[in-house]
Scaffold this active site. Structure first.
Site, mmCIF file in Angstrom:
data_model
loop_
_atom_site.group_PDB
_atom_site.id
_atom_site.type_symbol
_atom_site.label_atom_id
_atom_site.label_comp_id
_atom_site.label_asym_id
_atom_site.label_seq_id
_atom_site.Cartn_x
_atom_site.Cartn_y
_atom_site.Cartn_z
ATOM 1 N N ASN A 1 -29.567 -56.880 112.765
ATOM 2 C CA ASN A 1 -29.771 -55.497 112.330
ATOM 3 C C ASN A 1 -29.370 -55.288 110.875
ATOM 4 O O ASN A 1 -29.898 -54.398 110.209
ATOM 5 C CB ASN A 1 -29.044 -54.537 113.280
ATOM 6 C CG ASN A 1 -29.773 -54.419 114.611
ATOM 7 O OD1 ASN A 1 -30.692 -55.199 114.892
ATOM 8 N ND2 ASN A 1 -29.395 -53.459 115.432
ATOM 9 N N GLU B 106 -42.884 -60.480 116.303
ATOM 10 C CA GLU B 106 -41.743 -60.462 117.208
ATOM 11 C C GLU B 106 -41.137 -59.065 117.272
ATOM 12 O O GLU B 106 -40.599 -58.649 118.279
ATOM 13 C CB GLU B 106 -40.705 -61.483 116.721
ATOM 14 C CG GLU B 106 -39.590 -61.757 117.713
ATOM 15 C CD GLU B 106 -38.556 -62.719 117.158
ATOM 16 O OE1 GLU B 106 -37.557 -62.941 117.834
ATOM 17 O OE2 GLU B 106 -38.736 -63.248 116.048
ATOM 18 N N SER C 193 -33.858 -71.033 114.154
ATOM 19 C CA SER C 193 -32.471 -71.003 113.661
ATOM 20 C C SER C 193 -31.851 -72.391 113.677
ATOM 21 O O SER C 193 -32.180 -73.226 114.517
ATOM 22 C CB SER C 193 -31.614 -70.095 114.537
ATOM 23 O OG SER C 193 -32.042 -68.776 114.436
#
Lengths: 398, 381
Positions: free
Chosen positions: A384, A244, A129
């Protein structure tokens, strides 16, 4: 269809259970129960014990040092670790970069890095990130320019978990700014002690120092530390993201979490002085949560069975991630509710080494910080929202 | 029907909003928390002397501005917007009402001190085993010559380290859970025989555990009649819950604004994330919770003077609804911010922490729903 484990699998379960009981360090158990911040050495202690037994990397192929277990054995193993509430094996080396290296790496990279991942000699962190590239990871801007037999890397990474302890980091960097976003990215292994790397802590809502910013300024990285082809790092990244997500459901940990919630609700009392677990409003919420967890467990088992039959973890792992994290978060909500007034005191503010006895019951001390901290689970590892996009696209074909 | 504010109430709001904008921004607040004692006493002094708001809810005969619950609501909303740590609710809402209810010389002696900013009060009603039931207390008060002796442990007393006076509930008879036998005492902070353990709360306030061990207080410490304080204590908690609803409404409104701003400026996939429908709908759902929270704060505030069962229904409906809405809004705000929402660096995370604490302060959703169910059953019987 048969729910029961085979006799061999049951024997394996007994073996794992006995090993943990005999070998898990007692001092770690104490630390975890007290909610103390865990040091690098704490994680490594358990890592080394599992390594000595040959169990530290359950999913690795035998030729690279894995135990050669079936999917069911791996499931049993992770269930037993969670049941015993051991420290987790940190994923960055074992579950993330290790599989990338043995899948995409050169013979030299495998020989150089894999044994040190297994032994715990190298602590790894993940440079993915960036401040401007979160859900839209492919828009990352950290630049690596090829100069002779090196890359010169400049940029900033963020949310780098436990980078303060790391010896090595695996980084996604842009090697071709002219290409389409996904096509100009490479996968580099960077020595965290290289000149030009600065690690700065980010303090999260519970006061923890878990994540960091990593600044890279003219960091020199040998070309031999690139995994796979130049500009094809996105292939490694996608592979790694799928890895992951397996296990992210956290069923066994959540089972353990619900057991703990129930034990707290047996001690805490309601407005009428009954144990909270006898309170109809509260116990219904616990029952409801257990239904959700059973549904998740059997969805995971179905995925596992598919995997055992040779179908790799596909987009359904996104379902496991979404539901798994919702359940993990719900457990922390109910613990917070259960402890009532004693969710309020903030303990990290106590001076180091203070011998004052703590305030409120021990099970309440971490209730609020844990609730705050666990909001991360629906954000990290592909938020999500992104998981739902994946299901919409890959499963529903929308 | 009129949901408008008077000119004075509007001025009160604007004046306070300006103060928070100019002198109580997020960074300033964080610096206050880090100070010795966990606050900046100059703010409270400014409330008294520059803004003159501490008398908003007191009658003019005692030097106040003659307002009441609506003024408290306006002030609490603004305190909520600023996630302030100032003990207004403890001192002016709870303490003020307790003193007015007790009336007589005591009120006359302390109210001017509150208005001047010299008297700060804290309400010690909860105990380790009380949960949200003010009758489930074990602290004892025994008649001792002319005065009283207190023994017991009061839990998570907000603002207690700053307070000059504590309102303490104690049993003069009966056992935990009995409605009879609860008495209310006004205790000067620092009375001998009290051990105070101070700590910060996760939302930035200071609180204490108070341990009374043969603590002697004088005969005038008893407020109202011996053993008959529970109705007043319940009213104080209802007033506190209504004020907390107003505070939460202000906090929710501000956190919604912060989230909306963030969504408009955060670019992913080549556009602001506010363009994504999933984010738009979430922001709309958040707004609906804000508006309902404000409505419920009004509803509860305007019914505080009704007879006890109607007051209880109004307040419990508001608090139950807002507890649920505050949780949804806080979580949605963090999720929309992403990782940055979980850090201590941005204000949003601190709004989330405060909202989480307000959910259960003066009773969580379950407590208030159970109270509503009991009222429903009593009505049906």
């Amino acid at each position: 269809m048969d729910l029961a484990f085979s006799p061999a699998e049951r024997a394996f379960q007994e073996e794992v259970r006995a090993f943990i009981a005999e070998n898990y360090p007692a001092e770690l158990r104490g630390k975890q129960e007290e909610g103390e911040e865990l040091a690098k050495e704490d994680y490594l202690k358990w890592h080394r014990i599992l390594h000595a037994k040959g169990w530290v990397a359950p999913a690795w192929p035998k030729e690279y040092g894995g135990p050669g277990w079936t999917a069911t054995q791996r499931y049993i193993f992770s269930e037993e670790l969670a049941r015993a509430d051991t420290l987790p094996i940190l994923p960055f080396g074992i579950n993330m970069v290790g599989p990338v290296i043995y899948t995409f790496g050169t013979a030299e990279q495998k020989a150089r890095f894999l044994p040190r991942i297994l032994s715990g000699e190298d602590w790894w962190c993940q440079g993915y990130s960036e401040p401007g590239a979160g859900s839209d990871l492919a828009s990352l801007r950290t630049r690596a320019e090829r100069v002779g037999d090196h890359y010169i890397v400049n940029g900033q990474k963020t949310w780098t978990t436990l980078a303060q302890h790391a010896d090595w980091g695996f980084f996604l960097v842009r090697t071709d700014p002219a290409a389409k976003p996904q096509e100009g990215i490479s996968f580099l292994l960077i020595d965290m002690k290289s000149p030009g790397i600065t690690v700065r802590p980010i303090i999260t809502l519970g006061g923890e120092h878990e994540v960091n910013e990593v600044w890279l300024e003219n960091v020199k990285v040998p070309v031999e530390n690139r995994v796979f082809e130049e500009n094809r790092g996105w292939t490694c990244a996608k592979f790694l993201l799928a890895h992951e997500r397996t296990g992210i459901a956290g069923v066994a940990r959540s089972k353990r979490g619900i057991e703990r919630l129930k034990s707290i609700a047996r001690i805490e009392t309601d407005d009428d002085g009954r144990p909270l677990l006898h309170n109809p409003f509260f116990r219904r919420k616990v029952a409801d949560l257990e239904c959700d967890l059973t549904a998740l467990e059997f969805t995971e088992l179905r995925t596992l069975a598919g995997e055992a039959a040779g179908r790799g973890p596909g987009p359904e792992s996104s379902l496991l991630k979404v539901k798994g994290t919702e359940i993990q978060q719900r457990i922390t909500e109910l613990v917070l509710e259960a402890v009532g007034h004693y969710a309020a005191p903030y303990f990290r503010a106590f001076p180091e080494g203070s011998n004052e006895y703590p305030i409120g019951p021990a099970h309440a001390h971490r209730a609020a910080p844990t609730y705050f901290n666990m909001r991360k689970t629906s954000i990290y590892g592909g938020s999500n929202e992104i998981q739902r996009n994946i299901i919409a696209k890959m499963v529903l074909g929308l | 029907m009129d949901f408008g504010f008077t000119e004075t109430q509007t001025m009160l709001r604007e004046q306070l909003a300006r103060f928070f904008r100019e002198r109580y921004d997020f960074d300033t607040r964080q610096k206050m928390l880090a100070r010795e004692g966990g606050r900046d006493p100059a703010v409270w002094k400014a409330f008294a002397e520059e803004l003159g708001i501490l008398g908003a809810g007191f009658p003019e005969s005692l030097g106040g501005l003659g307002g009441g619950a609506v003024e408290h609501m306006v002030i609490m909303e603004e305190l909520g917007r600023a996630i302030a740590i100032e003990p207004y609710l403890d001192t002016c809402v709870i303490g003020g009402h307790a003193l007015l209810a007790a009336s007589g010389p005591l009120a006359e002696s302390l109210v001017p001190g509150i208005i001047a900013g010299d008297v700060i009060m804290a309400f010690a009603w909860a105990e380790p085993k009380s949960r949200y039931n003010p009758a489930r207390i074990a602290t004892r008060a025994s008649a001792d010559g002319a005065g009283w002796t207190l023994d017991g442990h009061k839990a998570v007393v907000l603002a207690a380290p700053w307070a000059t006076h504590w309102l303490v509930t104690a049993r003069t008879s009966g056992s935990p859970g009995d409605r009879d036998g609860v008495s209310l005492f006004l205790v000067e902070a620092g009375v001998p025989g009290v051990t105070r353990r101070d700590y910060p709360t996760v939302d930035g306030i200071m609180a204490s555990e108070l341990y009374f061990e043969r603590s002697r207080v004088g005969p005038h410490a008893l407020l109202g009649r011996e053993g008959e304080a529970l109705p007043l204590v319940e009213e104080l908690l209802d007033r506190a819950a209504a004020a907390t609803c107003a505070e939460a409404a202000g906090t929710m409104r501000r956190l919604h604004e912060l989230t909306l701003d963030y969504a408009k400026q955060r670019v992913q996939f080549g556009q602001p994330i506010s363009r994504f429908q999933v984010i738009q709908h979430r922001l709309v759902d958040m707004l609906m919770e804000v508006e309902q929270a404000v409505s419920m704060a009004y509803q509860a505030t305007l019914r505080l003077d009704l007879p006890a069962p109607e007051r209880a229904r109004a307040v419990s409906q508001a608090k139950a609804k807002i507890a649920k809405g505050a949780r949804f809004l806080g979580q949605a705000a963090v999720q929309t911010h992403g990782g940055i929402g979980i850090t201590n660096e941005l204000a949003a995370g601190h709004y989330f922490k405060r909202l989480t604490m307000l959910e259960s302060r003066y009773g969580d959703q379950d407590h208030h729903l159970a109270r509503l169910e009991a009222l429903m059953m009593a009505e049906a019987a």
